[in-house]
Design a protein around this motif. Structure first.
Motif, short mmCIF file in Angstrom:
data_model
loop_
_atom_site.label_atom_id
_atom_site.label_comp_id
_atom_site.label_asym_id
_atom_site.label_seq_id
_atom_site.Cartn_x
_atom_site.Cartn_y
_atom_site.Cartn_z
N ILE A 298 0.83 -1.21 0.00
CA ILE A 298 0.00 0.00 0.00
C ILE A 298 0.86 1.26 0.00
N GLU B 233 4.89 -4.25 6.21
CA GLU B 233 3.56 -4.72 5.79
C GLU B 233 3.50 -6.24 5.82
N TYR C 140 1.26 -9.31 8.02
CA TYR C 140 0.30 -10.10 7.22
C TYR C 140 -0.05 -11.41 7.93
N CYS D 227 -16.72 -4.64 -1.02
CA CYS D 227 -15.56 -4.94 -0.17
C CYS D 227 -15.69 -4.35 1.23
N HIS D 228 -16.23 -3.13 1.35
CA HIS D 228 -16.11 -2.42 2.62
C HIS D 228 -17.43 -2.04 3.28
N ALA E 17 -18.15 1.27 5.17
CA ALA E 17 -16.87 2.00 5.18
C ALA E 17 -16.50 2.52 3.79
N GLY F 126 -0.66 -0.10 5.55
CA GLY F 126 -1.02 -1.33 6.24
C GLY F 126 -1.23 -2.49 5.30
N ARG F 127 -1.60 -3.62 5.90
CA ARG F 127 -1.89 -4.83 5.12
C ARG F 127 -2.85 -5.68 5.93
N THR G 45 -8.75 -6.62 1.41
CA THR G 45 -8.93 -5.18 1.22
C THR G 45 -9.27 -4.44 2.52
N MET G 46 -9.32 -5.17 3.63
CA MET G 46 -9.78 -4.53 4.87
C MET G 46 -8.83 -3.41 5.32
N ALA G 47 -7.52 -3.58 5.10
CA ALA G 47 -6.57 -2.53 5.51
C ALA G 47 -6.86 -1.24 4.74
N ALA G 48 -7.06 -1.37 3.43
CA ALA G 48 -7.38 -0.19 2.63
C ALA G 48 -8.67 0.45 3.13
N GLY G 49 -9.64 -0.38 3.51
CA GLY G 49 -10.90 0.15 4.04
C GLY G 49 -10.70 0.91 5.34
N LEU H 207 -7.91 2.36 6.30
CA LEU H 207 -7.10 3.57 6.05
C LEU H 207 -7.97 4.73 5.58
#
Lengths: 444, 110
Positions: free
Chosen positions: A214, A258, A262, A364-365, A368, B11-12, B91-95, B97
């Motif tokens: 990221i 990162e 994981y 996905c979110h 959020a 993050g990851r 994708t939870m980390a991106a969410g 962030l």
């Protein structure tokens, strides 16, 4: 110092990566991680259909392709490609690369021993739910104990060019060569933890060299030629994470951090067959371009147990999609979902779960996700899961009719009705470690 | 001032069965205390709403300037059972962030 490179983060990873690791610079060990939980049940089924199968079938052709380079550059291979049939895997490697000496590690596969365990009062209780394994006895499709680094080191001690294990842990693939080369003992827990954490950093291949990163991902150079990770390991447990010169990707504090996080649980209690590693002891410093030095790692004694992963037939599921274009794409998709659910209810079909997602809106979110008032298109995906295969099959016929008898602009149904898939689930359990006795065989 | 968490952290995320693990890492060590203050387990759970059915547990890794969150019951059953597209929580980390945090302008720029 020894160089240990990981050329495969899972079965299905980039085929060119291990070849390039061997050809593009110096390494001493090539490790390859093939096994995910789902893989064990797949290979068990393959073995039941054909006793000469049941392993990662990508592996022997890879070794055949690089055998001459391995010999010339004195690179040794350690892989958990054996699945549930390491000996058959080794024979195929020998057929394609007769010049290599091949050893296998056996003893992790306990599929045939489950009834014996249960008869002796080992309940193999589910680590998450506490239920005894007898609840699913009739549905089991594989059972393997996770084994550590010492059996791999023992196999390297035979002088083998290629070591093939079944269900060794991912991290043991890196720790095994260190134990072999540096003579680390089973009670040197700081050293074992260091090798374990090195293994954790590289076990997903390019995920520590810029893949899926990221931090500043737009500036990561040359993904097309991304370099896979190399551990430069020292006998004192310190190591450097790097990659070959001239390859793409990046090794930085960010990429390594990162990957350290994981799939991490409690960072002070990373439990492996060999030790308990403490991720809060890790010290990182940059050590030149694409180099990160890791030191300070602490470990504690291993637990009296090994983890066993049992796969079993759980039930069935099916997932189908329809795409709706704007205007009001999300509203149309939601209306379609309500129609499907009403029709399933009218048929009296029962499922464990019906789950709907709206791709392009919030799949996905959930809440959020940022709100887009007018997405150009939204894909509705409806999934069902249950024990009754007939009900799941009936569901698969309820989506495509919506294109004609539901909200306007439904499309994207070209693949026909969705297929019914078996759901194989996993049952994690613990077993006293003395129950698992590994042995090494050289395969001629 | 309010900024997205992505301004100070990366993050990851991944999975352990039905548990999503989200690692959040401060870009600079001086922002680690801001993470500890702002990114509480309660806020993480509220941010994702019904996606996380169980509790959220937080672990601190000051040596990496990082927090690790375990979100239980967050993957629709997890692994092969899940009916979600992001069954592994990739994708939870991106969410996370994207969550807004409160930070002093001086904390941000000093």
């Amino acid at each position: 110092m020894i160089r240990i490179a990981n050329g495969q983060g899972f079965w299905g990873d980039w085929l060119e990566a291990p070849v390039r690791l061997v050809e593009q610079g110096p390494i001493d060990y090539l490790i390859l991680d093939y096994l995910a939980e789902v893989t064990m049940s797949i290979v068990q089924k393959q073995k039941q259909a054909d006793p000469s199968l049941g392993y990662a079938r990508d592996f022997p052709p890879l070794i055949g392709r690089i055998a001459a380079k391995l010999k010339e550059r004195r690179v040794r291979v350690v892989a958990n490609a054996g699945g549930v049939n390491p000996v058959a895997c080794a024979r195929e490697v020998k057929r394609l690369a007769p010049e290599l000496k091949v050893a296998v590690v056996l003893g992790d596969d306990v599929y045939e021993r489950v009834d014996d365990f249960l008869a002796r009062g080992l309940e193999l209780k589910n680590l998450d739910t506490g239920e005894p394994l007898t609840v699913i006895r009739g549905q089991i499709s594989s059972a393997n104990a996770y084994i550590g680094a010492f059996p791999l080191a023992e196999a390297l001690g035979t002088g083998a060019d290629v070591v093939i294990a079944g269900r060794s842990t991912d991290t043991a693939l890196a720790l095994g060569p260190m134990v072999h080369e540096f003579g680390w003992r089973a009670d040197q827990f700081d050293l074992l933890a260091a090798g374990t954490i090195a293994g954790h950093i590289v076990e997903c291949g390019a995920q520590c060299t810029g893949g899926n990163c990221i931090a500043d991902w737009q500036t990561i150079p040359d993904f097309a030629n991304i370099g896979y990770p190399i551990i430069e390991a020292e006998a004192d447990g310190s190591f450097v994470i790097t990659k070959h010169h001239g390859t793409g990707g990046r090794v930085s504090l960010e990429t390594v951090k990162e990957q350290l996080l994981y799939e991490l649980g409690d960072p002070q209690n990373y439990i492996t067959p060999d030790c308990v590693a403490d991720f809060t002891s890790v010290r990182l410093v940059e050590d030149g371009p694409d180099r990160v030095r890791v030191s300070g790692i602490k470990g504690r004694p291993k637990t009296p147990f090994l983890k066993v992963s049992v796969s079993y037939l759980y039930g069935f599921k099916a997932l189908g999609t329809i795409v709706y274009s704007w205007p009001d794409a999300l509203e149309k998709a939601k209306a379609a979902d309500a129609i499907v659910r009403a029709r399933l209810a009218a048929l009296g079909l029962k499922f464990e779960e019906i789950y709907s997602e709206y791709f392009g809106a919030n799949a996905c979110h959930g809440i959020a996700a940022p709100v887009n008032a007018q997405p150009a298109e939204v894909m509705l995906r409806v999934g069902v899961r249950g024990k009754d295969k007939k009900a799941v099959d009936r569901f698969t016929r309820e989506l495509i009719p919506l294109v004609l008898n539901g909200p306007p602009t439904g499309t994207g149904y070209g693949d026909g009705r969705p297929s019914v898939r078996e759901v194989v689930a996993y049952w994690p359990a613990l077993i006293p470690r003395e129950e698992i006795v590994t042995r090494v065989e050289v395969v001629e | 001032m309010r900024v997205p968490l992505s301004r100070i952290a990366h993050g990851r995320s991944g999975d352990k069965g039905d548990t999503s693990n989200i690692g959040i890492i401060a870009y600079e060590d001086r922002w680690y205390p801001v993470l500890v203050r702002e990114v509480t387990p309660e806020r993480v759970k509220a941010h994702f709403g019904s996606l996380i059915e169980g509790r959220v547990e937080r672990f601190e890794l000051p040596n990496l300037g990082a927090l690790n969150f375990l979100c239980y019951g967050a993957l629709g059953g997890g692994g092969t059972l899940s009916l979600r597209i992001d069954a592994q929580g990739k994708t939870m980390a991106a969410g996370l962030l994207g969550m807004e945090i409160e930070i002093d302008e001086r904390e941000l720029t000093d």
